[in-house]
Design an enzyme around this catalytic site. Sequence first.
Site, mmCIF file in Angstrom:
data_model
loop_
_atom_site.group_PDB
_atom_site.id
_atom_site.type_symbol
_atom_site.label_atom_id
_atom_site.label_comp_id
_atom_site.label_asym_id
_atom_site.label_seq_id
_atom_site.Cartn_x
_atom_site.Cartn_y
_atom_site.Cartn_z
ATOM 1 N N LYS A 120 0.906 -1.031 -0.152
ATOM 2 C CA LYS A 120 -0.007 0.116 -0.118
ATOM 3 C C LYS A 120 0.757 1.248 -0.048
ATOM 4 C CE LYS A 120 -1.889 1.955 3.586
ATOM 5 N NZ LYS A 120 -2.661 2.086 4.888
ATOM 6 N N ASP A 138 -6.512 1.039 1.088
ATOM 7 C CA ASP A 138 -6.607 1.134 2.364
ATOM 8 C C ASP A 138 -7.864 0.564 3.014
ATOM 9 O OD1 ASP A 138 -8.093 3.181 1.942
ATOM 10 O OD2 ASP A 138 -7.180 4.465 3.187
#
Length: 212
Positions: A120, A138
């Site tokens: 991420k 997320d």
Amino acid sequence: MNKQKRIEILTRLRDANPKPTTELNFSSPFELLIAVILSAQATDKGVNKATDKLFPVANTPQAIWDLGLDGLKSYIKTIGLYNSKAENVIKTCRLLLDQHNGEVPESREALEALPGVGRKTANVVLNTAFGWPTIAVDTHIFRVANRTNFAPGKDVVKVEEKLLKVVPAEFKFDVHHWLILHGRYTCIARKPRCGACIIEDLCEYKEKTEYE
């Protein structure tokens, strides 16, 4: 969800926010990298409060390395998990100095090799600092993608893969910002603000609320 509906959702989000960006404060790829490392399980507002004091003093790998672990902790101690994050940042600065001439590498493999940097974080840096059409998933994006049925998936990697597949090229660069902001302020976790949502009529969530 069909292709036409997805395009209409993306068009509305783009029209409402033509040039979205991260809410983290940064002025260089390195500052962004450090801010994203610090943002894990923390709010952007809380990270900005710390980095607004840290970056004027130290905003390069060498400068943060020179601060040392205790020196860095004194700036970020208001952020959750600051002890482990400080260790990761110091180690990352050392690696950047030793292996990348103090520069943030424009490479997923090299970024993910840095302490505290996962997929991420690498996606955020590649997208926001270097302009790659990556999609960082997320908790907000995961929730929005599944709740709306835009890109359902059992985990963040599956959602990322689905988004990369169904989002047209013209929207790919900005889509993760739109979805994060939508999840943060409208499609919130406990009680989504469906009554104030600009894509409510397109969303396939079956338990819509009147909350604005």
